[in-house]
Write an enzyme that holds these catalytic residues in place. Structure first.
Site, PDB file in Angstrom:
ATOM      1  N   ASP A 102       0.840  -1.193   0.000  1.00 18.66           N
ATOM      2  CA  ASP A 102       0.000   0.000   0.000  1.00 18.66           C
ATOM      3  C   ASP A 102       0.877   1.246   0.000  1.00 18.66           C
ATOM      4  OD1 ASP A 102      -2.150  -1.699   0.253  1.00 18.66           O
ATOM      5  OD2 ASP A 102      -2.285  -1.467   2.434  1.00 18.66           O
TER       6      ASP A 102
HETATM    7  N1  URA Z   1      -1.075  -5.846   4.081  1.00 17.96           N
HETATM    8  C1  URA Z   1      -1.589  -4.605   4.025  1.00 17.96           C
HETATM    9  O1  URA Z   1      -2.634  -4.345   4.596  1.00 17.96           O
HETATM   10  N2  URA Z   1      -0.945  -3.675   3.320  1.00 17.96           N
HETATM   11  C2  URA Z   1       0.245  -3.893   2.692  1.00 17.96           C
HETATM   12  O2  URA Z   1       0.808  -2.969   2.087  1.00 17.96           O
HETATM   13  C3  URA Z   1       0.783  -5.183   2.760  1.00 17.96           C
HETATM   14  C4  URA Z   1       0.096  -6.146   3.468  1.00 17.96           C
END
Ligand code: URA
Length: 229
Positions: A102
């Site tokens: 993310d």
């Molecule tokens: N899980 C998440 O919620 N976000 C990420 O970026 C990676 C794993």
């Protein structure tokens, strides 16, 4: 063996026209001899541009993803690819992230232009381990490790429970979680399912690859053999 011009365009040395110009200009040599024949069939290892060997034929990178960079190729935000040399950004096949993080997640992200490797490392069947450091808004309750390891935790909108995941408590608000799958927003959704909220997420490890001495935004070239899974 590939055509000289194609070898150079696929590595991002320029458009077909730009590469033809480089060749005509005498900047390209094959086995140490200037070649002005764009159609000449060449081995990658024999070619130099301005006396320098070509960039590697395939690239595998580990990058320390900073906050607020996105893994997408086409987003209005700051793209993770902008952290790479501009020539690498013009390669074809493209360099892509192996899975995604993310925008607000930091840490280890692998990138490659090797589609087969990318597929192997993201395939749900391969169960590649990913280790996350998680900071939580509320204190842990104490039952999260059992729930995460049970293999029964259902996430909203999914039709299969999460695979068993290992949670280790560091202190009331900090834990690590090791996953062997990679669903959309998985860590955040797992904590939402147990009534908590992730406020900081950092990936410490992907398969055997860690950040090492990289600073945020830095990357280094690794090889396939470094990635054990
Ligand atoms: N899980 C998440 O919620 N976000 C990420 O970026 C990676 C794993």
């Amino acid at each position: 063996m590939d055509r000289l011009d194609k070898t150079l365009t696929s590595l991002g040395y320029g458009s077909r026209k730009e590469v033809q110009h480089l060749i005509k200009n005498g900047q390209v040599a094959v086995c140490g001899v200037v070649s002005k024949d764009a159609k000449q069939k060449v081995n990658h290892a024999d070619v130099t541009v301005d006396g320098e060997p070509l960039d590697p034929k395939t690239l595998i990178l580990v990058l320390y993803k900073p906050m607020n960079y996105v893994c997408s190729h086409n987003d209005a935000g700051r793209l993770i690819y902008s952290l790479l040399p501009s020539r690498w950004q013009k390669r074809n096949p493209k360099i892509s992230t192996i899975g995604r993080l993310d925008g607000d997640t930091t840490g280890v992200i692998l990138l490659t232009d090797d589609g087969v490797l990318n597929h192997a490392l993201t395939s749900p069947k391969k169960h590649v381990a990913k280790l996350y450091e998680v900071t939580l808004a509320s204190p842990v309750r104490g039952d999260e490790a059992d729930i995460f390891s049970s293999g029964t935790l259902m996430l909203h909108g999914d039709d299969k429970p999460c695979m068993s995941a290992k949670l280790t408590i560091i202190d009331s608000h900090n834990v690590t979680v090791e996953l062997t799958e990679g669903r959309y927003h998985q860590v955040k959704r797992m904590f939402a399912a147990v009534g908590n909220k992730v406020v900081k997420l950092h990936r410490k490890q992907f398969a055997t690859i860690e950040i090492g001495d990289l600073q945020e935004g830095q990357y280094k070239i690794i090889c396939k053999e470094d990635i054990l899974f």
